[in-house]
Each structure stands twice: as structure tokens, then as C-alpha cells.
Design an enzyme around this catalytic site. Structure first.
Site, PDB file in Angstrom:
ATOM      1  N   LYS A  52       0.851  -1.194   0.000  1.00  8.45           N
ATOM      2  CA  LYS A  52       0.000   0.000   0.000  1.00  8.45           C
ATOM      3  C   LYS A  52       0.889   1.246   0.000  1.00  8.45           C
ATOM      4  O   LYS A  52       1.922   1.277   0.686  1.00  8.45           O
ATOM      5  CB  LYS A  52      -0.908  -0.026   1.240  1.00  8.45           C
ATOM      6  CG  LYS A  52      -1.942   1.089   1.289  1.00  8.45           C
ATOM      7  CD  LYS A  52      -2.898   0.870   2.460  1.00  8.45           C
ATOM      8  CE  LYS A  52      -3.931   1.967   2.600  1.00  8.45           C
ATOM      9  NZ  LYS A  52      -4.859   1.716   3.716  1.00  8.45           N
ATOM     10  N   SER A 111      -9.720   1.834   2.801  1.00  7.28           N
ATOM     11  CA  SER A 111      -8.855   2.590   1.923  1.00  7.28           C
ATOM     12  C   SER A 111      -7.827   1.746   1.169  1.00  7.28           C
ATOM     13  O   SER A 111      -7.248   2.220   0.200  1.00  7.28           O
ATOM     14  CB  SER A 111      -8.117   3.655   2.733  1.00  7.28           C
ATOM     15  OG  SER A 111      -7.292   3.057   3.711  1.00  7.28           O
ATOM     16  N   SER A 143      -9.909  -0.656   6.951  1.00  6.55           N
ATOM     17  CA  SER A 143      -9.367  -0.499   5.595  1.00  6.55           C
ATOM     18  C   SER A 143      -8.688  -1.716   4.978  1.00  6.55           C
ATOM     19  O   SER A 143      -8.339  -1.678   3.804  1.00  6.55           O
ATOM     20  CB  SER A 143      -8.389   0.662   5.559  1.00  6.55           C
ATOM     21  OG  SER A 143      -9.117   1.847   5.447  1.00  6.55           O
TER      22      SER A 143
HETATM   23  N1  GLN Z   1     -13.028   4.097   6.334  1.00  9.22           N
HETATM   24  C1  GLN Z   1     -12.449   4.491   7.582  1.00  9.22           C
HETATM   25  C2  GLN Z   1     -12.052   5.951   7.502  1.00  9.22           C
HETATM   26  O1  GLN Z   1     -12.373   6.534   6.530  1.00  9.22           O
HETATM   27  C3  GLN Z   1     -11.285   3.616   7.908  1.00  9.22           C
HETATM   28  C4  GLN Z   1     -10.082   3.940   7.143  1.00  9.22           C
HETATM   29  C5  GLN Z   1      -8.927   3.050   7.475  1.00  9.22           C
HETATM   30  O2  GLN Z   1      -9.078   1.988   8.081  1.00  9.22           O
HETATM   31  N2  GLN Z   1      -7.752   3.502   7.090  1.00  9.22           N
HETATM   32  O3  GLN Z   1     -11.444   6.512   8.357  1.00  9.22           O
END
Ligand code: GLN
Length: 478
Positions: A79, A154, A178
Site C-alpha cells: 500500500k 482505503s 481499511s
Molecule cells: N473508512 C475508515 C475511515 O475513513 C477507515 C479507514 C482506514 O481503516 N484507514 O477513516
């Protein structure tokens, strides 16, 4: 079957038998990226040349009869919020354009020692803020199962690349879901380990008390193997835990007859898609057939989890993102009469909408007049959520829930309503607040062919039970 369609453990045994070479695997993967990624956009950078060189080195080792690690010669995607020396790290943001990492994250050093082949850096929501990989400055990632849909986020690029056979293994990060949510929406396996099990040194911080690096793979066996390689204490990360790392792979086949699986009633309320509900119910039946005992439990503070998360995560993010000022990392805006104007212009041009929204929310809840009312209260609620799990784990070994309330949704469907988007993580967020491990594994498809995932949560540092339970289901379901 083509080599890029196999799992890491299958490829490892073929490599050891000298039936295939790492260069062959790497070329197949690169071909697939060439063919498919225009329509998916899972990659921010592809490291074709260096990957082939790494693969050649592994092939030489095998030829010489040297022992190889279980991931040696296997393509892996990272990532793009994890630093790899001499390679750009963008975090999906314009503000980091032009930034080249001057060092390796600890997990990169570990994977390098294990001779993994780094195939590229994957697309993501800007600074890991999002559930759909639509906020990346480098374009939207499409779900390989239906290109009109989002892949989740994400870590959408990591999950989509595994699902599209554009890599064998992938690394993601999980702050509120994410890894698990995109894995669920793309039909692959995503594991968020216990907070502190995998070093965060070199992971660009979003919300430091919630962030955790983990794995995205084609099956549970590969997760177990990869976790063993990346886990372990790191003196460079002060929150890294001093725990023994068990051989997760060895316990995969242990029986689950002794197992008690908790089903939290709060996770099965309104707002869940009917097909998701039906598939999860079917999965629970499978576990019964496999001999596990199913027990209803309660996690009473679940309803506060999303609100709690969006106070704590934004507070931490607002502090962590203060460092992007046009001086130390990435881009600097042109113009600006003085230093302050240069800061302002850089941050205005460099950050996207969602990141700005989070910084504003975060600075608000931390401001002196509101700190007690929001941030301090949120920390207390976080403790209550953790205590819910402590109580539940007195009577069960693992907790089973859906990973996401819906299957993948259409691109653009939730971008205009941040609250709707935030609810995508309603089932994954609590695990980050409590610091416990969680895995998402595929449990079937909807009538329109979209994958659905089920989530298994475990006690702190009990990845062994989580993995073995997930493995049992995967085996029974094949
Ligand atoms: N979707 C969640 C957020 O927008 C989690 C994001 C993540 O786990 N990096 O913060």
C-alpha cells in the site's frame, strides 16, 4: 491454471521442486497488470524492472540449492502509505507528489530479508481516509468483480490487485476497517492483526493509536504465512509489543470442535443488506455443522463506535498531518508572499476535500473549549467498547459478524454524503478501538455476483484462533 492465479503457498512448493521460476511468476503477474490495470487502476507505481531483478536473485538461490523463505520469489504489492527506500510514497495525495522515501519501513526490511518480490505500490484513499478508494489523487480504483463498483477502501488497490490476479500477496493498513472492508468487497482474505503485533515504523501515520499494518491474500493459509514474516517486536516502534510469534501455519488444521463462537446481537439490526444477512446466517450454520458451538452475545456500546472513531481518528489525524507544510515532504505551492502563506497555499492545493474535512473535525474536537466534551469523552467510550469485548471473550473464543453491511456499491453513490460513507465501517471500527485482531473471509456472492465477507474477531494476540477458525470455514466451503 496460470501462475498468477495460484496462491503463495502453492507457488512456494512449485519453486522448491524447481518446476517453475520466480522470473516466470513475476512475468505472468506483470503481464496481467499490463492487460488489466487500465480498467482497475489498482497501482500507483509498478516496479517491473526491480521486481524482475529480485526474482532472478531468488532463482539463483534456488539453483544453488539454498533454503528459501515461504514468500521468496513471490510477488507482493505494498500500500502506498508504507515507505520503501528510493521509491515514491504518495499516500494517494497530491501533497506527497515528488516525495521519494529515504528509508525502508520495518515490514519492508523483513520482507526483503525473506526475498519477497516487490511488484508495486497500490492505490488508496488519500491518507487512508475513506471506504471506497475514490479519494485518491491518482484516480479511482475499480472493483475487478464489477468495474462500475468501488473496491472498498482505503486499501482498495491492494484488495483489487489480489482479486484481479495482478499480484499474489498484498500489504494494507487498517485504521477502522481499511483491510477487512475492501477484502470483503473484492472477495479476498484481509487480516488486521492485534495493535502492536506488526511494527508501524515506516507506515505514514493517520491515527496512530488505531493504525495497524496487515495482509490481503487469496486464502487464509497465505495470511498465516505472511503474518509470521511481518510480525514481531521492533525497537523503532514504541507501541510494538514484546510477544512471541507462534507458528500460525502449524495450527491452521487444528479442530474447531472445542470452539465457542459469539454472535453479537447488535450487529444484526436494521441497515444490513438482506442478501448479506442471508449469507452470514448460512455461514453460521456451516460453523455449527463443523462442530463449533454458537452463542448469542452482547456488545452493548456498539452503537457509539462510529461516532467515537470519527472523534479519535480525526483528532489524531489533525496532529499527524500537521507535518505536511511544503517544507519537509513532497510538493510546495508556488507563490505565497511569506512563510505562512506558503504553508496555507501548499495545504490548500495539496490536500483533497476529505482530508481537509478530517483535519477541521480533528482540530475542533481538540480545541480547548471542546476537548472535554468530545475528545475526552470519546476516550472514555473507547474504554467501554474495549470492555465489551473483554467481557464477551470470557465466554467465547471468537466473534462472528458481517464485515460490511452491504456489498460493493456503485462508484459515486456515497461521495456526496460522508455520513453514509462512514457507515460502511460500522462492523469493523470497534476492533481498531479495542486493538483486537480481525479477519475478513469470503462467504459467498449476492445474486448480482458481488462478493460478501464475514468477519471473525479474536482476543488480543490470539491470531492463531482467528486464523484457524477462518481456515476451517474456507476448507468446509470449498
Ligand atoms: N473508512 C475508515 C475511515 O475513513 C477507515 C479507514 C482506514 O481503516 N484507514 O477513516
Amino acid at each position: 491454471m496460470k501462475l498468477n492465479e495460484l496462491t503463495s503457498h502453492e507457488l512456494n512448493s512449485l519453486l522448491k521442486k524447481k518446476e517453475i521460476s520466480s522470473v516466470e511468476i513475476t512475468k505472468e503477474v506483470l503481464n496481467q497488470i499490463d492487460k488489466e490495470d487500465k480498467g482497475i487502476n489498482a497501482f500507483i507505481s509498478v516496479l517491473g524492472e526491480s521486481a524482475l531483478k529480485q526474482a532472478e536473485e531468488v532463482d539463483k538461490k534456488i539453483k544453488r540449492g539454498q533454503e528459501i523463505s515461504p514468500v521468496a520469489g513471490i510477488p507482493i504489492v505494498i500500500k502506498d502509505n508504507i515507505n520503501m527506500i528510493d521509491v515514491p510514497t504518495t499516500c494517494g495525495s497530491k501533497i506527497l507528489s515528488g516525495y521519494i522515501s529515504p528509508y525502508d519501513a520495518t515490514i519492508i526490511s523483513k520482507l526483503k530479508s525473506a526475498d519477497a518480490v516487490f511488484i508495486g505500490k497500490s492505490n488508496m484513499d488519500e491518507f487512508a481516509m475513506g471506504s471506497s478508494t475514490e479519494t485518491s489523487y491518482y484516480g479511482i480504483t475499480h472493483n475487478p468483480c464489477d468495474k462500475e463498483c468501488i473496491p472498498g477502501g482505503s486499501s482498495g488497490g491492494s484488495a483489487a490487485s489480489v482479486a484481479a490476479n495482478e499480484t499474489i500477496l498484498a500489504i494494507g493498513s487498517d485504521t477502522g476497517g481499511s483491510i477487512r472492508q475492501p477484502a470483503s468487497l473484492c472477495g479476498v482474505v484481509g487480516l488486521k492483526p492485534t495493535y502492536g503485533l506488526v511494527s508501524r515504523f515506516g507506515l505514514v501515520a493517520f491515527a496512530s493509536s488505531l493504525d495497524q499494518i496487515g495482509t490481503i491474500t487469496k486464502d487464509v493459509h497465505d495470511s498465516a504465512v505472511l503474518l509470521k514474516i511481518i510480525a514481531g517486536h521492533d525497537p523503532k516502534d514504541s507501541t510494538s509489543a514484546m510477544v512471541n510469534i507462534p507458528d500460525y501455519e502449524n495450527s491452521l488444521n487444528e479442530d474447531i470442535k472445542d470452539l465457542k463462537i459469539g454472535i453479537p446481537e447488535e450487529y444484526f439490526g436494521d441497515g444490513m443488506d438482506n442478501e448479506v444477512r442471508a449469507l452470514i446466517t448460512k455461514a453460521i450454520e456451516k460453523f455449527k455443522e463443523a462442530g463449533a458451538s454458537i452463542q448469542k452475545i452482547s456488545l452493548p456500546h456498539t452503537e457509539y463506535a462510529v461516532a467515537d472513531y470519527y472523534i479519535i481518528a480525526t483528532a489524531e489525524a489533525s496532529a499527524n498531518l500537521a507535518r505536511y507544510d511544503g517544507v519537509r515532504f513532497g510538493m510546495r505551492a508556488k507563490g505565497g508572499e511569506n512563510l505562512i502563506e506558503m504553508y496555507q497555499k501548499t495545504r490548500k492545493e495539496g490536500f483533497g476535500m476529505e482530508v481537509k474535512r478530517r483535519i477541521m473535525l480533528g482540530t475542533y474536537v481538540l480545541s480547548s473549549g471542546y476537548y472535554d466534551a468530545y475528545y475526552l469523552k470519546a476516550q472514555k467510550v473507547r474504554t467501554l467498547i474495549k470492555q465489551d469485548f473483554d467481557t464477551a471473550f470470557k465466554s467465547v473464543n471468537v466473534i462472528l459478524t458481517p464485515t460490511s453491511p452491504t456489498p460493493a456499491f456503485k462508484i459515486g453513490e456515497k461521495t456526496s454524503n460522508p455520513l453514509h460513507m462512514y457507515l460502511s465501517d460500522i462492523f469493523t471500527i470497534s476492533a481498531n478501538l479495542a486493538g483486537i485482531p480481525g479477519i475478513s473471509i469470503p462467504c459467498g456472492k449476492t445474486s448480482s455476483g458481488l462478493p460478501v465477507g464475514l468477519q471473525l474477531l479474536g482476543k488480543h494476540f490470539d491470531e492463531t484462533t482467528v486464523l484457524r477458525t477462518a481456515h476451517k470455514y474456507e476448507q468446509a466451503n470449498i
